[in-house]
Design a protein around this motif. Structure first.
Motif, PDB file in Angstrom:
ATOM      1  N   LEU A 189       4.774  15.511 -10.251  1.00 44.37           N
ATOM      2  CA  LEU A 189       5.153  15.683 -11.647  1.00 44.37           C
ATOM      3  C   LEU A 189       4.147  16.588 -12.363  1.00 44.37           C
ATOM      4  CD1 LEU A 189       6.939  14.780 -14.098  1.00 44.37           C
ATOM      5  CD2 LEU A 189       5.226  13.006 -14.465  1.00 44.37           C
ATOM      6  N   ALA A 190       2.879  16.356 -12.149  1.00 43.02           N
ATOM      7  CA  ALA A 190       1.846  17.127 -12.836  1.00 43.02           C
ATOM      8  C   ALA A 190       1.802  18.587 -12.371  1.00 43.02           C
ATOM      9  CB  ALA A 190       0.479  16.474 -12.640  1.00 43.02           C
ATOM     10  N   SER A 245       3.812   6.393  -5.281  1.00 39.78           N
ATOM     11  CA  SER A 245       3.629   6.551  -6.713  1.00 39.78           C
ATOM     12  C   SER A 245       2.621   7.667  -7.005  1.00 39.78           C
ATOM     13  CB  SER A 245       3.148   5.238  -7.318  1.00 39.78           C
ATOM     14  OG  SER A 245       2.925   5.386  -8.693  1.00 39.78           O
ATOM     15  N   LEU A 246       1.549   7.726  -6.253  1.00 39.86           N
ATOM     16  CA  LEU A 246       0.552   8.774  -6.442  1.00 39.86           C
ATOM     17  C   LEU A 246       1.155  10.149  -6.150  1.00 39.86           C
ATOM     18  CD1 LEU A 246      -2.346   9.678  -7.026  1.00 39.86           C
ATOM     19  CD2 LEU A 246      -2.826   9.349  -4.604  1.00 39.86           C
ATOM     20  N   PHE A 247       1.924  10.246  -5.063  1.00 42.99           N
ATOM     21  CA  PHE A 247       2.565  11.515  -4.727  1.00 42.99           C
ATOM     22  C   PHE A 247       3.523  11.939  -5.831  1.00 42.99           C
ATOM     23  CE2 PHE A 247       6.070  13.904  -2.842  1.00 42.99           C
ATOM     24  CZ  PHE A 247       5.365  14.998  -2.362  1.00 42.99           C
ATOM     25  N   MET A 283       0.822  -1.195   0.000  1.00 37.85           N
ATOM     26  CA  MET A 283       0.000   0.000   0.000  1.00 37.85           C
ATOM     27  C   MET A 283       0.868   1.261   0.000  1.00 37.85           C
ATOM     28  SD  MET A 283      -3.277   0.748   0.208  1.00 37.85           S
ATOM     29  CE  MET A 283      -4.320   2.069   0.634  1.00 37.85           C
ATOM     30  N   GLN A 284       1.969   1.242   0.717  1.00 32.14           N
ATOM     31  CA  GLN A 284       2.861   2.402   0.802  1.00 32.14           C
ATOM     32  C   GLN A 284       3.412   2.774  -0.575  1.00 32.14           C
ATOM     33  OE1 GLN A 284       3.283   4.387   3.288  1.00 32.14           O
ATOM     34  NE2 GLN A 284       4.872   5.655   2.420  1.00 32.14           N
ATOM     35  N   VAL A 331      -2.436  11.967 -16.086  1.00 33.60           N
ATOM     36  CA  VAL A 331      -1.390  12.693 -15.365  1.00 33.60           C
ATOM     37  C   VAL A 331      -0.339  13.238 -16.326  1.00 33.60           C
ATOM     38  CG1 VAL A 331       0.095  10.703 -14.839  1.00 33.60           C
ATOM     39  CG2 VAL A 331       0.032  12.650 -13.283  1.00 33.60           C
ATOM     40  N   GLU A 332      -0.062  12.518 -17.403  1.00 36.19           N
ATOM     41  CA  GLU A 332       0.904  13.005 -18.398  1.00 36.19           C
ATOM     42  C   GLU A 332       0.331  14.186 -19.185  1.00 36.19           C
ATOM     43  OE1 GLU A 332       1.312   9.234 -20.203  1.00 36.19           O
ATOM     44  OE2 GLU A 332       3.042   8.677 -18.974  1.00 36.19           O
TER      45      GLU A 332
END
Length: 117
Positions: free
Chosen positions: A14-15, A7-9, A1-2, A88-89
């Protein structure tokens, strides 16, 4: 889960990185002008140009180059992914373009206006 949260952060950072760059540029412009005016630097010259203007132009040029690099990176990513590009890209590319335009817009007064009066 971590790993999923990391990855989300990373994706969100990045965005939003180009917008953070624009925000930092904007804050620097106003804080530097206020601090240098209070310090009485309006009459200091650097190579025939007011030192305040020279610093602001150099910082603006650095921010424009950085935003341009982010825009090029995002464009390459979109080109490489083609129709498979993720949201996100696309957000990264959109925010990079928006940040470059905003940095250019915020830098225009430096060219035309005096900093202290």
């Amino acid at each position: 889960m971590q790993d999923n949260h990391d990855s989300l952060f990373r994706k969100m950072l990045l965005a939003t990185a180009p917008l953070l760059l624009w925000g930092a540029h904007f804050v620097f412009l106003y804080v530097f002008v206020a601090a240098s005016c209070i310090a009485g630097m309006s009459d200091v010259m650097l190579a025939g140009v007011p030192a305040q203007t020279a610093v602001l132009l150099l910082e603006s040029a650095a921010a424009i180059v950085a935003a341009g690099v982010l825009l090029l990176r995002s464009a390459r990513t979109l080109k490489r992914r083609g129709s498979q590009a993720r949201l996100v890209e696309m957000a990264y590319a959109g925010s990079a373009l928006l940040a470059l335009i905003a940095i250019l817009w915020a830098s225009l007064p430096v060219l035309f206006l005096r900093t202290c009066n």
